[in-house]
Scaffold this motif. Structure first.
Motif, mmCIF file in Angstrom:
data_model
loop_
_atom_site.group_PDB
_atom_site.id
_atom_site.type_symbol
_atom_site.label_atom_id
_atom_site.label_comp_id
_atom_site.label_asym_id
_atom_site.label_seq_id
_atom_site.Cartn_x
_atom_site.Cartn_y
_atom_site.Cartn_z
ATOM 1 N N MET A 138 0.859 -1.179 0.000
ATOM 2 C CA MET A 138 0.000 0.000 0.000
ATOM 3 C C MET A 138 0.899 1.234 0.000
ATOM 4 N N PHE A 139 0.357 2.319 -0.454
ATOM 5 C CA PHE A 139 1.136 3.547 -0.574
ATOM 6 C C PHE A 139 0.425 4.685 0.159
ATOM 7 N N TRP A 140 1.206 5.554 0.756
ATOM 8 C CA TRP A 140 0.646 6.720 1.437
ATOM 9 C C TRP A 140 1.121 7.989 0.732
ATOM 10 N N TYR A 141 0.136 8.855 0.431
ATOM 11 C CA TYR A 141 0.403 10.106 -0.238
ATOM 12 C C TYR A 141 -0.074 11.262 0.632
ATOM 13 N N ARG A 142 0.480 12.410 0.347
ATOM 14 C CA ARG A 142 0.070 13.635 1.018
ATOM 15 C C ARG A 142 -0.266 14.648 -0.081
ATOM 16 N N GLN A 143 -1.343 15.380 0.139
ATOM 17 C CA GLN A 143 -1.752 16.360 -0.861
ATOM 18 C C GLN A 143 -2.139 17.664 -0.170
ATOM 19 N N PHE A 144 -1.459 18.739 -0.527
ATOM 20 C CA PHE A 144 -1.806 20.064 -0.035
ATOM 21 C C PHE A 144 -2.836 20.664 -0.966
ATOM 22 N N PRO A 145 -3.603 21.651 -0.470
ATOM 23 C CA PRO A 145 -4.682 22.237 -1.282
ATOM 24 C C PRO A 145 -4.194 22.691 -2.655
ATOM 25 N N LYS A 146 -4.933 22.294 -3.658
ATOM 26 C CA LYS A 146 -4.693 22.668 -5.043
ATOM 27 C C LYS A 146 -3.306 22.229 -5.533
ATOM 28 N N GLN A 147 -2.776 21.195 -4.914
ATOM 29 C CA GLN A 147 -1.496 20.673 -5.364
ATOM 30 C C GLN A 147 -1.613 19.199 -5.719
ATOM 31 N N SER A 148 -0.529 18.675 -6.227
ATOM 32 C CA SER A 148 -0.523 17.286 -6.650
ATOM 33 C C SER A 148 -0.284 16.354 -5.468
ATOM 34 N N LEU A 149 -0.306 15.076 -5.743
ATOM 35 C CA LEU A 149 -0.057 14.074 -4.706
ATOM 36 C C LEU A 149 1.447 13.802 -4.629
ATOM 37 N N MET A 150 1.931 13.744 -3.399
ATOM 38 C CA MET A 150 3.336 13.437 -3.177
ATOM 39 C C MET A 150 3.423 12.123 -2.410
ATOM 40 N N LEU A 151 4.145 11.175 -2.975
ATOM 41 C CA LEU A 151 4.309 9.894 -2.310
ATOM 42 C C LEU A 151 5.146 10.072 -1.045
ATOM 43 N N MET A 152 4.625 9.571 0.068
ATOM 44 C CA MET A 152 5.347 9.661 1.341
ATOM 45 C C MET A 152 6.119 8.372 1.611
ATOM 46 N N ALA A 153 5.415 7.242 1.446
ATOM 47 C CA ALA A 153 6.037 5.982 1.817
ATOM 48 C C ALA A 153 5.311 4.820 1.182
ATOM 49 N N THR A 154 6.032 3.717 1.112
ATOM 50 C CA THR A 154 5.484 2.460 0.624
ATOM 51 C C THR A 154 5.367 1.518 1.807
ATOM 52 N N SER A 155 4.169 1.001 2.000
ATOM 53 C CA SER A 155 3.878 0.129 3.134
ATOM 54 C C SER A 155 3.849 -1.319 2.664
ATOM 55 N N ASN A 156 4.711 -2.133 3.230
ATOM 56 C CA ASN A 156 4.831 -3.531 2.819
ATOM 57 C C ASN A 156 4.354 -4.455 3.931
ATOM 58 N N GLU A 157 3.438 -5.343 3.601
ATOM 59 C CA GLU A 157 2.909 -6.276 4.590
ATOM 60 C C GLU A 157 4.013 -7.163 5.138
ATOM 61 N N GLY A 158 4.137 -7.183 6.440
ATOM 62 C CA GLY A 158 5.116 -8.043 7.089
ATOM 63 C C GLY A 158 6.529 -7.503 7.126
ATOM 64 N N SER A 159 6.745 -6.291 6.647
ATOM 65 C CA SER A 159 8.092 -5.724 6.700
ATOM 66 C C SER A 159 8.012 -4.219 6.921
ATOM 67 N N LYS A 160 9.169 -3.617 7.077
ATOM 68 C CA LYS A 160 9.193 -2.184 7.348
ATOM 69 C C LYS A 160 8.797 -1.376 6.118
ATOM 70 N N ALA A 161 8.222 -0.229 6.401
ATOM 71 C CA ALA A 161 7.870 0.674 5.313
ATOM 72 C C ALA A 161 9.123 1.331 4.764
ATOM 73 N N THR A 162 9.067 1.714 3.518
ATOM 74 C CA THR A 162 10.162 2.481 2.917
ATOM 75 C C THR A 162 9.667 3.891 2.664
ATOM 76 N N TYR A 163 10.460 4.845 3.068
ATOM 77 C CA TYR A 163 10.049 6.241 3.028
ATOM 78 C C TYR A 163 10.756 6.986 1.898
ATOM 79 N N GLU A 164 10.036 7.932 1.327
ATOM 80 C CA GLU A 164 10.634 8.783 0.304
ATOM 81 C C GLU A 164 11.569 9.798 0.957
ATOM 82 N N GLN A 165 12.473 10.285 0.161
ATOM 83 C CA GLN A 165 13.449 11.250 0.654
ATOM 84 C C GLN A 165 12.744 12.454 1.248
ATOM 85 N N GLY A 166 13.177 12.857 2.424
ATOM 86 C CA GLY A 166 12.612 14.033 3.071
ATOM 87 C C GLY A 166 11.437 13.749 3.984
#
Lengths: 117, 114
Positions: free
Chosen positions: A33-61
């Motif tokens: 699964m993936f988590w995104y963040r979106q500010f008003p009137k802006q695009s979606l920014m990928l925050m992290a990738t969530s992997n079942e049974g393992s640690k999530a991987t986070y985008e830079q920053g």
């Protein structure tokens, strides 16, 4: 089919508190699964990738200690915003790809509006 | 190199007209190009997607045109309706270690006047 839900749909919390957002795939299993963040009137920014049974991987920053992700099962991922501050106020959206689909097709949840006061 | 550039930022079309939104990319590793429609306060919904082995894909009133050599792709909405008024995002995905990670364009706010 391919429905993704999020809970809550909106939440208001005080600065310094933590908030948990749930993302569920209702009619399919998702190893990723993936988590995104979106500010008003802006695009979606990928925050992290969530992997079942393992640690999530986070985008830079993205602070992994601030945005805790747990992929507890093939249908549930949670995002916890710890020690929230007003600048964390945003629209958080998750997505999921059906397990073994091989199609790259991702289905998005309806989003969670977080307001930190 | 990971960017996807989308234009125009906003678009106004009369009912029945054709809406055209364009996207360009640099990363030649991208191999999946979806378009999403988003209404205010809602999550994006997958409209249509294409892979680089075809130059065009049509689903109902929505068509993707893909130009691999120019690294550009576009969404055409035929017979645009007021209900199509929304924000549209193009996106791109590469396989390998970036599998599943969508890079989104900046979005286009489409307004269809009745």
């Amino acid at each position: 089919g391919a429905v993704v839900s999020q809970h809550p749909s909106w939440v208001i919390c005080k600065s310094g508190t933590s908030v948990k957002i749930e993302c569920r795939s209702l009619d399919f299993q998702a190893t990723t699964m993936f988590w995104y963040r979106q500010f008003p009137k802006q695009s979606l920014m990928l925050m992290a990738t969530s992997n079942e049974g393992s640690k999530a991987t986070y985008e830079q920053g993205v602070e992994k200690d601030k945005f805790l992700i747990n992929h507890a099962s093939l249908t549930l991922s949670t995002l916890t915003v710890t020690s929230a501050h007003p600048e964390d106020s945003s629209f958080y959206i998750c997505s999921a790809e059906p397990r073994d689909s091989g199609t790259y097709e991702q289905y998005f949840g309806p989003g969670t509006r977080l307001t930190v006061t | 190199q990971q960017q996807v550039k989308q234009s125009p930022q906003s678009l106004i079309v009369q009912k029945g007209g054709i809406s055209i939104i364009n996207c360009a990319y640099e990363n030649t590793a991208f191999d999946y190009f979806p378009w999403y429609q988003q209404f205010p306060g809602k999550g994006p919904a997958l409209l249509i997607a294409i892979r680089p082995d075809v130059s065009e894909k049509k689903e109902g009133r929505f068509t993707i045109s893909f130009n691999k050599s120019a690294k550009q792709f576009s969404l055409h909405i035929m017979d645009s309706q007021p209900g199509d008024s929304a924000t549209y995002f193009c996106a791109a995905n590469a396989g390998g270690t970036s599998y599943g990670k969508l890079t989104f364009g900046q979005g286009t706010i489409l307004t269809v006047h009745p």
